[in-house]
Design a protein around this motif. Structure first.
Motif, PDB file in Angstrom:
ATOM      1  N   THR A  68       0.822  -1.216   0.000  1.00 42.46           N
ATOM      2  CA  THR A  68       0.000   0.000   0.000  1.00 42.46           C
ATOM      3  C   THR A  68       0.855   1.264   0.000  1.00 42.46           C
ATOM      4  O   THR A  68       0.355   2.349   0.280  1.00 42.46           O
ATOM      5  CB  THR A  68      -0.943   0.027   1.224  1.00 42.46           C
ATOM      6  OG1 THR A  68      -0.163  -0.018   2.429  1.00 42.46           O
ATOM      7  CG2 THR A  68      -1.910  -1.140   1.196  1.00 42.46           C
ATOM      8  N   SER A  82     -13.460  -1.439   5.327  1.00 41.43           N
ATOM      9  CA  SER A  82     -14.609  -2.327   5.475  1.00 41.43           C
ATOM     10  C   SER A  82     -14.048  -3.686   5.861  1.00 41.43           C
ATOM     11  O   SER A  82     -12.841  -3.840   6.027  1.00 41.43           O
ATOM     12  CB  SER A  82     -15.428  -2.399   4.178  1.00 41.43           C
ATOM     13  OG  SER A  82     -14.623  -2.849   3.102  1.00 41.43           O
ATOM     14  N   THR A  83     -14.906  -4.691   6.024  1.00 48.97           N
ATOM     15  CA  THR A  83     -14.424  -6.030   6.387  1.00 48.97           C
ATOM     16  C   THR A  83     -15.076  -7.082   5.500  1.00 48.97           C
ATOM     17  O   THR A  83     -16.158  -6.877   4.938  1.00 48.97           O
ATOM     18  CB  THR A  83     -14.723  -6.367   7.868  1.00 48.97           C
ATOM     19  OG1 THR A  83     -16.118  -6.175   8.126  1.00 48.97           O
ATOM     20  CG2 THR A  83     -13.900  -5.490   8.803  1.00 48.97           C
ATOM     21  N   ASP A  84     -14.401  -8.242   5.408  1.00 49.86           N
ATOM     22  CA  ASP A  84     -14.964  -9.349   4.639  1.00 49.86           C
ATOM     23  C   ASP A  84     -15.697 -10.299   5.579  1.00 49.86           C
ATOM     24  O   ASP A  84     -15.878 -10.001   6.768  1.00 49.86           O
ATOM     25  CB  ASP A  84     -13.871 -10.063   3.835  1.00 49.86           C
ATOM     26  CG  ASP A  84     -12.805 -10.711   4.717  1.00 49.86           C
ATOM     27  OD1 ASP A  84     -12.987 -10.781   5.954  1.00 49.86           O
ATOM     28  OD2 ASP A  84     -11.777 -11.164   4.178  1.00 49.86           O
ATOM     29  N   CYS A 125     -12.003  -9.652   8.399  1.00 50.46           N
ATOM     30  CA  CYS A 125     -10.701  -9.072   8.083  1.00 50.46           C
ATOM     31  C   CYS A 125     -10.864  -7.731   7.362  1.00 50.46           C
ATOM     32  O   CYS A 125     -11.798  -7.525   6.584  1.00 50.46           O
ATOM     33  CB  CYS A 125      -9.883 -10.025   7.223  1.00 50.46           C
ATOM     34  SG  CYS A 125      -9.251 -11.438   8.140  1.00 50.46           S
ATOM     35  N   ILE A 177     -10.624  -4.701   4.895  1.00 47.56           N
ATOM     36  CA  ILE A 177     -10.493  -4.431   3.468  1.00 47.56           C
ATOM     37  C   ILE A 177     -10.133  -2.962   3.311  1.00 47.56           C
ATOM     38  O   ILE A 177     -10.816  -2.086   3.859  1.00 47.56           O
ATOM     39  CB  ILE A 177     -11.790  -4.731   2.702  1.00 47.56           C
ATOM     40  CG1 ILE A 177     -12.176  -6.207   2.843  1.00 47.56           C
ATOM     41  CG2 ILE A 177     -11.646  -4.358   1.229  1.00 47.56           C
ATOM     42  CD1 ILE A 177     -13.523  -6.542   2.211  1.00 47.56           C
ATOM     43  N   ASN A 216     -10.062   0.084   0.988  1.00 47.26           N
ATOM     44  CA  ASN A 216     -10.670   0.580  -0.246  1.00 47.26           C
ATOM     45  C   ASN A 216      -9.974   1.873  -0.649  1.00 47.26           C
ATOM     46  O   ASN A 216     -10.055   2.882   0.049  1.00 47.26           O
ATOM     47  CB  ASN A 216     -12.164   0.829  -0.034  1.00 47.26           C
ATOM     48  CG  ASN A 216     -12.890  -0.417   0.449  1.00 47.26           C
ATOM     49  OD1 ASN A 216     -13.013  -1.383  -0.289  1.00 47.26           O
ATOM     50  ND2 ASN A 216     -13.354  -0.407   1.691  1.00 47.26           N
ATOM     51  N   GLN A 243      -8.636  -2.045  -4.298  1.00 52.48           N
ATOM     52  CA  GLN A 243      -9.089  -2.671  -3.049  1.00 52.48           C
ATOM     53  C   GLN A 243      -8.098  -3.751  -2.652  1.00 52.48           C
ATOM     54  O   GLN A 243      -7.639  -4.517  -3.492  1.00 52.48           O
ATOM     55  CB  GLN A 243     -10.483  -3.265  -3.235  1.00 52.48           C
ATOM     56  CG  GLN A 243     -11.130  -3.763  -1.956  1.00 52.48           C
ATOM     57  CD  GLN A 243     -12.525  -4.322  -2.216  1.00 52.48           C
ATOM     58  OE1 GLN A 243     -12.676  -5.449  -2.653  1.00 52.48           O
ATOM     59  NE2 GLN A 243     -13.547  -3.522  -1.929  1.00 52.48           N
ATOM     60  N   LEU A 244      -7.790  -3.795  -1.357  1.00 53.05           N
ATOM     61  CA  LEU A 244      -6.841  -4.798  -0.871  1.00 53.05           C
ATOM     62  C   LEU A 244      -7.446  -5.501   0.339  1.00 53.05           C
ATOM     63  O   LEU A 244      -7.786  -4.865   1.339  1.00 53.05           O
ATOM     64  CB  LEU A 244      -5.519  -4.133  -0.479  1.00 53.05           C
ATOM     65  CG  LEU A 244      -4.382  -5.072  -0.054  1.00 53.05           C
ATOM     66  CD1 LEU A 244      -3.955  -5.962  -1.216  1.00 53.05           C
ATOM     67  CD2 LEU A 244      -3.186  -4.264   0.436  1.00 53.05           C
ATOM     68  N   VAL A 245      -7.604  -6.815   0.240  1.00 55.96           N
ATOM     69  CA  VAL A 245      -8.124  -7.611   1.354  1.00 55.96           C
ATOM     70  C   VAL A 245      -6.942  -8.070   2.196  1.00 55.96           C
ATOM     71  O   VAL A 245      -6.023  -8.722   1.691  1.00 55.96           O
ATOM     72  CB  VAL A 245      -8.921  -8.824   0.848  1.00 55.96           C
ATOM     73  CG1 VAL A 245      -9.453  -9.639   2.028  1.00 55.96           C
ATOM     74  CG2 VAL A 245     -10.066  -8.370  -0.049  1.00 55.96           C
ATOM     75  N   THR A 246      -6.950  -7.729   3.480  1.00 55.00           N
ATOM     76  CA  THR A 246      -5.844  -8.084   4.369  1.00 55.00           C
ATOM     77  C   THR A 246      -6.189  -9.332   5.184  1.00 55.00           C
ATOM     78  O   THR A 246      -7.308  -9.850   5.114  1.00 55.00           O
ATOM     79  CB  THR A 246      -5.542  -6.928   5.345  1.00 55.00           C
ATOM     80  OG1 THR A 246      -6.561  -6.872   6.361  1.00 55.00           O
ATOM     81  CG2 THR A 246      -5.477  -5.591   4.622  1.00 55.00           C
ATOM     82  N   ASN A 247      -5.241  -9.785   5.970  1.00 58.40           N
ATOM     83  CA  ASN A 247      -5.475 -10.878   6.924  1.00 58.40           C
ATOM     84  C   ASN A 247      -5.516 -10.345   8.352  1.00 58.40           C
ATOM     85  O   ASN A 247      -5.290 -11.088   9.296  1.00 58.40           O
ATOM     86  CB  ASN A 247      -4.375 -11.937   6.799  1.00 58.40           C
ATOM     87  CG  ASN A 247      -4.653 -12.913   5.658  1.00 58.40           C
ATOM     88  OD1 ASN A 247      -5.803 -13.238   5.392  1.00 58.40           O
ATOM     89  ND2 ASN A 247      -3.611 -13.334   4.983  1.00 58.40           N
TER      90      ASN A 247
END
Length: 317
Positions: free
Chosen positions: A161, A186-188, A192, A194, A196, A204-208
């Motif tokens: 990022t 936001s979250t999934d 986790c 997200i 935006n 958009q990047l989905v993190t752990n």
């Protein structure tokens, strides 16, 4: 203007002004082997602009870089200086930053390993904003910062990022991160985080990272999804347990899960020490934790493995 008498930023500046649209960087390696990635210069510019807006950095600002330009935090400080026109003083990385009197400094980035050196420096009162990243701070370190009166911020982000996307006010003892301008959270379905960022190439990047989103611009970090321990059907978050034990254990420590015939997984406490008085420590731990979170064993390890920024590499059990 970049004040760099030793030419520490020369290699990065050469890469920055080269015709290629990207810069080569490396991930930290805290959750696996470090890997090489290519960051678009356009993304780095957007990140730098957002940080400059957050801290009101402009052509009249004065900044210090006591980190290596080889890593993303150092690279981004140089880009911030280029974007804003601010003056950036570059000095060799050391455990005692601010080797000279640079006057009032609007922004100084450090890693936790440099914190003691900053707090003991008579010139630390010149810092308007201290930006701390690379590894988590202990509860004791955060208390020292708050007591010092220095305005300090914990960063949340990653190499992918282009450095941080959110900041937490350590001085006010807040546990909430505020997103940089133009970026939302936001979250999934795992809970986790997200990231935006519609103006960035990754969108958009989905993190752990498990997080509690308070609003699109604010969130509370809970811990890593990779580290969650499911013991007897109950989810245990190691980072939450560690925060509950803060102040009880003076040495660096962490909680991790291992296989259990009875529970599926069980929590284990690792402490960086030559030996541990388990008979004294375990009763105190039980006072702070619920019975599911109490570690089944305490293990002393002479020295933890760490990344270059000082982040502990948790053992895989």
């Amino acid at each position: 203007m970049i004040d760099d008498p030793k030419g520490l930023a020369d290699e990065f500046l050469k890469e920055w002004f080269a015709p290629e649209p990207y810069v080569t960087a490396h991930t930290s390696g805290s959750t696996g082997e470090p890997k090489e990635i290519k960051l678009l210069k356009s993304d780095m510019l957007k990140s730098a602009e957002a940080t400059c807006r957050f801290f009101n950095i402009d052509s009249g600002s004065n900044m210090l870089l006591p980190l290596s330009p080889s890593y993303i935090a150092g690279k981004m400080m140089i880009v911030r200086a280029i974007v804003s026109g601010a003056r950036l003083h570059v000095e060799p990385p050391s455990s005692h930053p601010m080797a000279s009197d640079y006057g009032t400094l609007d922004l100084v980035p450090i890693v936790p390993a440099q914190l003691a050196g900053i707090l003991s420096n008579r010139l630390s009162g010149n810092i308007k904003n201290l930006l701390i990243g690379g590894a988590p701070l202990s509860s004791a370190e955060e208390s020292l910062i708050a007591e010092s009166g220095i305005k300090a911020w914990a960063s949340y982000g990653m190499t992918e990022t282009c450095s941080h996307v959110a900041l937490r006010d350590i001085t006010s003892r807040s546990d909430i991160y505020d997103m940089l301008p133009g970026i939302t959270a936001s979250t999934d379905d795992r809970g986790c985080l997200i990231i935006n960022a519609p103006e960035f190439s990754f969108r958009q990047l989905v993190t752990n990272d498990i997080a509690k989103v308070i609003s699109p611009s604010r969130f509370r970090w809970i811990g890593r999804h990779d580290n969650v321990i499911i013991s007897g059907g109950i989810k245990l978050h190691p980072e939450l347990i560690e925060r509950q034990l803060a102040g009880l254990i003076n040495e660096p420590f962490y909680i991790i899960g291992r296989h259990s015939e009875r529970w599926g997984q069980e929590a284990v406490l690792y402490i960086e020490a030559t030996s541990v008085d388990t008979d004294r420590l375990m009763p105190e731990i039980r006072k702070r934790l619920d019975r599911y979170s109490v570690p089944k064993e305490i293990i002393a390890v002479t020295r933890f493995d760490r990344t270059d920024s000082g982040k502990i590499k948790r053992r895989i059990l």
